[in-house]
Design an enzyme around this catalytic site. Structure first.
Site, PDB file in Angstrom:
ATOM      1  N   LYS A   1      20.606 -55.843 -14.153  1.00 22.29           N
ATOM      2  CA  LYS A   1      19.150 -55.879 -14.007  1.00 22.29           C
ATOM      3  C   LYS A   1      18.822 -55.738 -12.526  1.00 22.29           C
ATOM      4  O   LYS A   1      19.128 -56.614 -11.726  1.00 22.29           O
ATOM      5  CB  LYS A   1      18.562 -57.176 -14.558  1.00 22.29           C
ATOM      6  CG  LYS A   1      17.036 -57.131 -14.590  1.00 22.29           C
ATOM      7  CD  LYS A   1      16.437 -58.365 -15.200  1.00 22.29           C
ATOM      8  CE  LYS A   1      14.930 -58.161 -15.406  1.00 22.29           C
ATOM      9  NZ  LYS A   1      14.226 -57.632 -14.241  1.00 22.29           N
TER      10      LYS A   1
ATOM     11  N   ASP B   1      16.612 -55.644  -9.165  1.00 25.00           N
ATOM     12  CA  ASP B   1      15.490 -56.435  -8.672  1.00 25.00           C
ATOM     13  C   ASP B   1      14.508 -55.521  -7.953  1.00 25.00           C
ATOM     14  O   ASP B   1      14.613 -55.276  -6.751  1.00 25.00           O
ATOM     15  CB  ASP B   1      16.012 -57.518  -7.725  1.00 25.00           C
ATOM     16  CG  ASP B   1      14.953 -58.569  -7.420  1.00 25.00           C
ATOM     17  OD1 ASP B   1      13.862 -58.497  -8.007  1.00 25.00           O
ATOM     18  OD2 ASP B   1      15.225 -59.460  -6.598  1.00 25.00           O
TER      19      ASP B   1
ATOM     20  N   GLU C   1      20.110 -60.201 -10.134  1.00 23.09           N
ATOM     21  CA  GLU C   1      19.089 -60.879 -10.928  1.00 23.09           C
ATOM     22  C   GLU C   1      19.582 -61.232 -12.326  1.00 23.09           C
ATOM     23  O   GLU C   1      19.154 -62.221 -12.912  1.00 23.09           O
ATOM     24  CB  GLU C   1      17.845 -59.997 -11.027  1.00 23.09           C
ATOM     25  CG  GLU C   1      16.658 -60.686 -11.660  1.00 23.09           C
ATOM     26  CD  GLU C   1      15.423 -59.812 -11.680  1.00 23.09           C
ATOM     27  OE1 GLU C   1      14.501 -60.125 -12.452  1.00 23.09           O
ATOM     28  OE2 GLU C   1      15.376 -58.818 -10.936  1.00 23.09           O
TER      29      GLU C   1
END
Length: 291
Positions: free
Chosen positions: A30, A32, A166
């Protein structure tokens, strides 16, 4: 003549506590940054939109130039706009700055494609769409493919957490693209610890108490955290609140049952990594001057 492509509301993963198990899942890091969509209607009509559909084409001039290099007539790409630091990791603070003063600083971590050369791809499975997307990405471009992470989901999440990322996003390999919230895409986020300044507390009989928190120095409201401290720490916190009682801070609205404090009480807080505007799933760990 092909219909002109327009912004499509994105597919939004559900936040979960742990990544899903099983073989029918694709796992990605994921990133950021800001969720972004590039809509290409030929070389003279390339636009970049935010998650909510705001036109940020001028802010993302470097991504427009990169989209020009793609060998496509028209397309819609879904991804995350990021700025990377000297270690090669996404830097959200640098991204916020670049949005205002450097439109050529961004990269796009592209992870999906919705349309390509007159064909709507949303009814294809996620794995198939990603293979199509990968085939059009150019090397050394500011548009890069968000790679699938091989291995067990728990191990992938652990490595992402240890690297300070993240979290991860897990997607069903056969999932069709559907706008809005979905359980076919899941995001598992890491936790981090930060120091915040206490604005006040709210205590109501029969309910969990929580603290209102601000960014140290600026006084900017950042959200609230549940007070899950042990009895001794709670007693010490209540004493500090009483000793530092003050007027309601200007950044806060009137709230019944709230007890406001003067600046100066620093608290260590655990919260989800990547929540830059308002922290979420936050809990107090202790006082900032007692680390």
């Amino acid at each position: 003549m092909a219909e002109r492509l327009a912004f499509i509301p994105p597919m939004e993963p559900k936040l979960v506590v742990k990544p899903p198990e099983g073989e029918n899942w694709i796992h990605e890091v994921k990133l950021d940054g800001y969720r972004s969509q590039i809509v290409i209607n030929g070389p003279d009509d390339i636009r970049v939109f935010t998650k909510t559909g705001a036109d940020w084409t001028k802010k993302y001039a470097g991504l427009v130039d990169a989209a020009l290099e793609l060998d496509v007539k028209n397309a819609i790409l879904d991804g995350e706009a990021i700025v990377i630091n000297e270690t090669g990791l996404p830097d959200f603070n640098a991204l916020q700055k670049a949005v205002h003063d450097n439109p050529y600083a961004m990269y796009l971590g592209a992870f999906d494609i919705l349309h390509l050369d007159g064909r709507d791809l949303r009814d294809l499975g996620c794995q198939t769409r990603r293979e199509i997307l990968h085939s059009i990405i150019k090397p050394n471009s500011r548009i890069q493919f968000s790679e699938t992470m091989p291995g067990d989901a728990k191990a992938i999440f652990y490595l992402a957490d240890q690297a300070g990322l993240e979290g991860i996003v897990s997607k069903r390999a056969d999932s069709k693209y559907r706008s809005g919230p979905t359980t076919n895409w899941l995001k598992t986020k890491s936790f981090t610890e930060d120091e915040f300044e206490l604005l006040g507390v709210k205590r109501e009989r029969g309910k969990a108490a929580f603290a209102y928190l601000a960014e140290p120095g600026s006084g900017k409201y950042r959200g609230s955290a549940f007070i899950t401290l042990g009895r001794d720490m709670k007693d010490r916190l209540w004493k500090r609140v009483q000793d530092h009682a003050g007027p309601r801070p200007e950044v806060m609205k009137e709230k019944p049952e709230a007890e406001w404090v003067k600046p100066g009480i620093k608290l260590r807080v655990k919260h989800l990594r990547g929540d830059h505007a308002h922290i979420r799933h936050a809990s107090l760990l202790g006082f900032g001057d007692e680390e």
